[in-house]
Design a protein around this motif. Structure first.
Motif, PDB file in Angstrom:
ATOM      1  N   VAL B 281     161.205 -21.555  14.965  1.00 38.53           N
ATOM      2  CA  VAL B 281     160.264 -21.478  16.084  1.00 38.53           C
ATOM      3  C   VAL B 281     159.001 -20.732  15.645  1.00 38.53           C
ATOM      4  N   VAL B 282     159.164 -19.815  14.691  1.00 34.84           N
ATOM      5  CA  VAL B 282     158.004 -19.079  14.183  1.00 34.84           C
ATOM      6  C   VAL B 282     157.112 -20.024  13.377  1.00 34.84           C
ATOM      7  N   TYR B 283     157.744 -20.856  12.557  1.00 33.44           N
ATOM      8  CA  TYR B 283     156.954 -21.852  11.834  1.00 33.44           C
ATOM      9  C   TYR B 283     156.234 -22.781  12.801  1.00 33.44           C
ATOM     10  N   GLY B 284     156.939 -23.142  13.863  1.00 38.11           N
ATOM     11  CA  GLY B 284     156.335 -24.029  14.851  1.00 38.11           C
ATOM     12  C   GLY B 284     155.100 -23.396  15.469  1.00 38.11           C
ATOM     13  N   PHE B 285     155.218 -22.130  15.813  1.00 39.00           N
ATOM     14  CA  PHE B 285     154.108 -21.394  16.408  1.00 39.00           C
ATOM     15  C   PHE B 285     152.936 -21.323  15.424  1.00 39.00           C
ATOM     16  N   PHE B 286     153.283 -21.051  14.163  1.00 37.93           N
ATOM     17  CA  PHE B 286     152.269 -20.971  13.110  1.00 37.93           C
ATOM     18  C   PHE B 286     151.562 -22.320  12.959  1.00 37.93           C
ATOM     19  N   ALA B 287     152.353 -23.390  12.983  1.00 36.01           N
ATOM     20  CA  ALA B 287     151.779 -24.724  12.827  1.00 36.01           C
ATOM     21  C   ALA B 287     150.839 -25.046  13.979  1.00 36.01           C
ATOM     22  N   ALA B 288     151.302 -24.755  15.188  1.00 35.00           N
ATOM     23  CA  ALA B 288     150.517 -25.136  16.361  1.00 35.00           C
ATOM     24  C   ALA B 288     149.279 -24.267  16.504  1.00 35.00           C
ATOM     25  N   LEU B 289     149.422 -22.990  16.160  1.00 38.49           N
ATOM     26  CA  LEU B 289     148.335 -22.055  16.447  1.00 38.49           C
ATOM     27  C   LEU B 289     147.324 -21.970  15.309  1.00 38.49           C
ATOM     28  N   THR B 290     147.804 -22.038  14.090  1.00 36.71           N
ATOM     29  CA  THR B 290     146.921 -21.788  12.960  1.00 36.71           C
ATOM     30  C   THR B 290     146.613 -23.042  12.153  1.00 36.71           C
TER      31      THR B 290
END
Lengths: 439, 459, 266
Positions: B281-290
């Motif tokens: 989920v952290v990777y997902g957040f990183f992908a979506a946000l950054t």
């Protein structure tokens, strides 16, 4: 030696062609090595970027902007604690419209803001949680009524973002969320030294909220803890018993082979499939409560089982046969050999594997989405059958929120989750090093 | 009376039996443990298991099936009118009944619901008492049998160990039961889905839009369930991920095993473990946000049209996630190559890179292929990154700059939020799950076979 | 035969040694594995290094083509020359050195490639063949010299690992010969082989003698006596005695050598 015709002339290692060739080969060598090094560095860079980016945002999630206002605790609104019973007073305070108090205070600070619309805008600079803040103050200390105190109230997320520099005041007004008028008010408060950034305990102690400045991760943390508790209670005994059986007692036959292959394959089944299983069996067939840590824990237990089994087996296998022979020589039954000698010696390895499995379960999101642990839940769950969410799911939910302020809340929640994970993995490494046996 | 109380009762009964049987055994031997076949506590263990096993069996049946039986009984008594009012959804009716049960002051006014709630309480009470009586009496029967057999020459230890052995065997069957459970639940729901939508349409159909009408009177499209765009999206993202993770993971493994100093390995290995331990989920957040906005902006500068939820962003971040996976499995494969082969090549005057490329890697190839297959299976089944960064739009394209959707994204989209459990829309998620399960299983089985064969060669 | 060897020895006494090790010390970390060894290898003769296991003979051998470079904790002191050139000098290229000083290992280690590719591996990386015909020629010559040609000429494309142990070891020798080395180091080449395969490899060593300077580590004294002209006896990292094989075996000068040869320890 029979045919000298096939004799090869000695190689001239110093010929120019050979030297050039060697140079070429070494150049290739350098390139290849450099390529490998680049790969390692790239991986390191990814990690640094990932952690850096999240930490950069996340640290702001732990602090929150407050505005200090002179709050008149007006008797006309709150009631007089000396003239009515304690219960009546408290009831009165609970029903009192605290907005009027805040509005009055803001009128004092901004006497030239007159129109109703502007006053409403002005009120919006303070968090909706400020009302509860004032209420709790009065309830805790009724003697405040009638006085005017300088109170540090939680600011709204827009003001918070302004304070943290997330909203660029130099952009044209139409492009930003905070309009010029509000910017002016904010500047005034700031110049008066009324705006401050403080550590925000609410984030660690409260449940979810629609307002970023009021949202906290305690609810999700408790949800995660309850879920993991169920996971551990199910997966640890079953995993260890299975490992003992397969390593020490299982006959070498096709069924055992099947179980082995099956466990290895199960370890690589996508986690979302376990979620589908949980949905179909635990909710569909067994009708267990939706969104509950009980179901989440059961689902994650099935998912972690292979990890625990594989680690426990490796650990049991590492106990040398001489120990078993020694115990057997003293007349211990096979069961006693295993439970009195082998398992205690294998325990550090088993625990290490279990902790790593639990860390995996703690970071898992997808299966929990399937069984409904993805709801907006404000209350802190009190038991394994209450509706709850978990830390990674909370991260997922906040990541989806449109408010800019939730970005730093999400990042802060990630930092908390990562802290837990690092602590768990650190514990596993410590256990492994402390109890590592070289037979 | 609650379920946990039954459980507690059983445990207490078992404890009591333990003490009682131990005392009885000792008394039977005239207080001299040496005259007993087994240690006194073994008689206690035996009695306790005799109580617990049948008792827990009855309790388990209650826990697993009790709720569904009670709900079935309740719902059968609810008039059709109520169902019609609730869009024919049993779960909605049940929820209203439950709310009425849990909260006596609830605003529920429908007399039928209130009646059902009253009935619910009565039936539930009856059910739980029945469960209590049944499990405790079974436990008592067990106790009677055990106590009768508690004599000095009774081989309590052997009997008890037999029970333990069976317990051990049973727990190892749970792993199989899990797989069977997965297969059964996926197959069962998928079969129901394929009664409404043909397999051919699902497997070969090019159009995915599962928006079926929620109510019969609603005017909506019938929904299309051609999963090819989802398969294509999954493949596209997995392919991009492998383009990132394959070379970087393999090269990193080569460098760390063949070139790096002890010190560098000591830093790099834990670093890769951290990268592997970061929740998806952290990777997902990183992908979506950054990453996604970064690519979109880069696209704008370069004059490329990159969607804000592009396959590229999701794929690359997924690739980063898989790097440690590829590298640690490749690491294993490379270190399994015997040193003598490497020495043989170096002794002929080959440079390290020639040795690696021409001797070590070919020798490790099966292991590396296995690693890649496992990594692909991981990418195909990965959920959170694509849910957060890949988008929802079924899009049959090979253009990595566009948004695509994947099998896992659709499963999540179909099953989160309130759905009726047996609509084609919901059931299609299980069909997708089945496709996912089968494809990853095939990849895993092949990969594990290759890896195992390869280990045998060098062990 | 022993006599012939000793005659040869007196003849070559004045010739320059092919390889010369002077006062070589090897350390593994703090462990002093090889202590101040001085030894010469000559073209046209086989030198056997014997001694109990762990005496440093293999370690010493691996210094001669710098295979010890691959062991991180290993440190080599002293001077080793090949044709008078210091092989640890910075201008010496280790890749070329290893091509000139070939090595055969204890356990046969054919690459998981075809027989042809195994032998062609060295010539290919060193660019010794310009055309496919050249390469075929090199491969067949090497296999012939290793006495393996007749056994494998019909199945050059089958994997080298499919051969028997003895054949694999001869394949490894062929692989070493194919790069046209000047010295061949053999580290207990027969210890993993059965007696028949051992006999074949020993016969092969005898054949190769004369074209290459050969050093062979062995723990079989019979083997040392059979194949070598010179023998060096190692013990606890020291070179106890070095001389004509006949002499060492019939009239050892040192007590320790005599004890070892008569089987009193080792």
């Amino acid at each position: 030696m029979s045919d000298n015709a096939k004799e090869i002339k000695p190689t001239d290692w110093h010929s120019p062609e050979m030297n050039a060739r060697i140079k070429r080969r070494y150049r290739k060598e350098k390139w290849f090595k450099g390529l490998g090094f680049t790969a390692v560095i790239l991986a390191a860079m990814f990690l640094v970027t990932l952690i850096g980016r999240i930490a950069g945002d996340g640290l702001y999630g732990f602090v929150q902007t407050s505005i200090e206002l002179d709050i008149p605790f007006e008797e006309s609104i709150l009631g007089n604690p000396r003239e009515m019973s304690k219960a009546d007073f408290e009831e009165n305070v609970r029903r009192a419209n605290m907005l009027r108090i805040i509005d009055a205070s803001l009128q004092g600070h901004f006497p030239d803001v007159k129109s109703r619309r502007d006053r409403r805008e002005l009120l919006r600079m303070v968090s909706t949680g400020a009302r509860a803040q004032i209420r709790d103050m009065v309830l805790a200390n009724p003697s405040l009524v009638g006085t005017t105190e300088r109170v540090r109230l939680l600011a709204s997320d827009d003001v918070d973002q302004l304070r943290k520099g997330r909203i660029d005041a130099s952009e044209p007004e139409a492009n930003r969320k905070v309009k010029d008028k509000e910017l002016g008010w904010y500047q005034k408060l700031k110049e008066e030294g009324r705006v401050s950034l403080n550590f925000h305990t609410t984030f660690l102690t409260s449940g979810d909220s629609r307002d970023p400045e009021l949202a906290g991760i305690w609810g999700a943390t408790v949800g995660s803890a309850l879920t993991l508790l169920v996971t551990l209670a199910i997966a640890f005994p079953i995993g260890v018993l299975t490992a003992i059986y397969l390593e020490e007692f299982a006959p070498k036959n096709r069924l055992t082979d099947l179980i082995e292959v099956n466990i290895n394959n199960l370890a690589a089944v996508p986690s979302i499939v376990f979620g589908l299983l949980g949905l179909a069996v635990f909710l569909g067939v067994m009708h267990l409560p939706r969104s509950a840590p009980l179901v989440g824990g059961l689902t994650l237990a099935l998912m972690t089982l292979p990890t625990i089994i594989i680690a426990s087996r490796a650990s049991i296998k590492a106990v040398p046969p001489s120990i078993r022979d020694a115990a057997r020589g003293l007349g211990a039954s096979p069961m006693q050999v295993v439970f009195h000698h082998v398992v205690p010696l294998a325990m550090p390895g088993i625990l290490t594997g279990t902790i790593i499995g639990m860390a995996q379960a703690l970071g898992e999101t997808a299966p929990l989405l399937m069984i409904g642990m993805v709801a907006f839940i404000v209350d802190i769950p009190g038991g394994v059958t209450d509706a709850a969410t978990a830390l990674p799911v909370q991260i997922f939910l906040w990541a989806d929120s449109p408010e800019r302020a939730f970005v730093e809340k999400t990042s802060a929640a990630i930092l908390v989750l990562l802290t837990f994970l690092i602590a768990m993995n650190g514990l596993a490494i410590w256990l492994r090093q402390k109890f590592e046996q070289h037979w | 009376m609650t379920s946990s109380a039954i459980f507690l009762f059983l445990v207490m009964l078992a404890l009591g039996s333990f003490v009682f049987a131990r005392q009885k055994a000792l008394a039977g031997a005239g207080g001299d443990p040496a005259k007993l076949h087994s240690l006194p506590r073994h008689y206690g263990y035996f009695a306790a298991t005799c109580v617990l096993l049948p008792g827990l069996f009855a309790f388990g049946i209650w826990v697993i099936f009790g709720n569904s039986i009670i709900e079935g009984l309740i719902l059968s008594g609810v008039p059709d009118r109520v169902f019609e009012q609730n869009g024919d959804q049993a779960t909605l009716v049940l929820n209203r009944i439950r709310l009425a049960v849990e909260n006596p002051n609830s605003p529920e006014t429908d007399p039928d619901i209130l009646a059902a709630a009253a009935k619910f309480q009565a039936i539930y009470l009856k059910g739980i008492w029945a469960a209590f009586v049944l499990s405790i009496s079974l436990g008592l029967v067990g106790l009677y049998v055990a106590v009768n057999r508690t004599k000095p020459d009774f081989r309590a230890r052997n009997k008890f160990e037999r029970v333990v052995l069976i317990t051990l065997g049973m727990s190892s069957v749970i792993a199989i039961a899990t797989t069977l459970g997965i297969v059964a639940s996926l197959l069962f729901e998928s079969l129901r889905f394929f009664q409404e939508v043909s397999i051919a349409e699902f497997v070969f159909g090019l159009h995915w839009s599962p928006q079926t009408a929620l109510r019969a009177d609603q005017v909506a499209s019938a929904g299309a369930f051609g999963a090819v765009p989802l398969f294509a999206g999954t493949l596209l993202i997995s392919f991009i991920a492998m383009l990132v993770a394959g070379p970087i993971g393999l090269l990193a493994a080569i460098y760390l095993t063949q070139y790096a100093s002890q010190r560098m390995r000591k830093i790099a290995k834990p670093m890769l473990e951290v990268l592997a331990g970061v929740p998806t989920v952290v990777y997902g957040f990183f992908a979506a946000l950054t990453v996604a906005p970064l690519f979109r902006d880069m696209g704008i500068t370069l004059g490329l049209d990159i969607a804000s939820e592009s396959a590229l962003a999701a794929g690359i971040v997924m690739g980063i996630m898989i790097i440690p996976f590829v590298s640690s499995l490749s690491d294993d494969a490379i270190t399994a190559v015997p040193k003598s082969l490497k020495d043989g090549s170096l002794a002929l005057g080959a440079t390290p890179s020639e040795t690696i490329k021409q001797v070590v890697l070919p020798a490790a190839l099966p292991g590396i292929v296995g690693a890649f297959l496992l990594a692909i299976s991981r990418a195909v089944g990965e959920t959170m990154i694509v849910v957060m960064a890949a988008g929802m739009q079924p899009n049959l394209t090979a253009n990595p700059f566009e948004a695509v959707t994947t099998v896992t994204v659709q499963i999540v989209a179909l099953l989160t939020g309130d759905q009726e459990f047996d609509s084609a829309k919901t059931l299609s998620a299980f069909a997708l799950g089945l496709a996912l399960f089968v494809s990853t299983m095939v990849l895993n089985v092949i990969a594990l076979k290759i890896v195992r064969k390869y280990r045998e060669v060098y062990d | 035969m022993y006599k012939m060897a000793s005659e040869l020895e007196t003849m070559t006494e004045t010739r320059k040694p092919k390889m010369l090790a002077e006062n070589v010390n090897v350390f593994y970390g703090t462990n002093h594995a090889v202590k101040g060894i001085t030894l010469d290898l000559h073209q046209d003769e086989v030198t056997a290094l014997i001694g109990p296991s762990g005496c440093g003979k293999s370690t010493f051998l691996r210094c001669l083509n710098r295979m010890n470079d691959t062991v991180a904790s290993c440190r080599v002191e002293g001077r080793i020359t090949l044709d008078g050139e210091d092989i640890y000098a910075s201008r010496i290229d280790v890749v070329q050195l290893r091509a000139r000083v070939g090595m055969v290992f204890q356990k046969p280690n054919p690459f998981p490639k075809s027989i042809y590719d195994n032998v062609a591996y060295g010539p290919r990386i060193h660019g010794l063949a310009q055309t496919r015909t050249d390469l075929d020629e090199i491969v067949s010559t090497a296999l012939e010299k290793a006495g393996l040609w007749n056994e494998v000429k019909d199945r050059l494309e089958s994997p080298g690992t499919a051969l028997s142990g003895g054949q694999q070891q001869r394949l490894c020798i062929a692989r070493a010969i194919a790069v046209n080395p000047e010295v061949i180091l053999m580290d207990e080449p027969c210890s993993a082989l059965d007696p028949i395969a051992t006999a074949k490899v020993e016969a092969l060593i005898d054949e190769l003698k004369g074209r290459y300077a050969i050093a062979i580590v062995t723990h079989s004294m019979q083997q040392a006596a059979r194949v070598s002209q010179k023998t060096a006896f190692f013990h606890m990292g020291d070179l106890v005695e070095h001389g004509d094989t006949t002499e060492i075996f019939t009239a050892p000068k040192q007590e320790r050598t005599r004890d070892y040869i008569t089987g009193r320890f080792g």
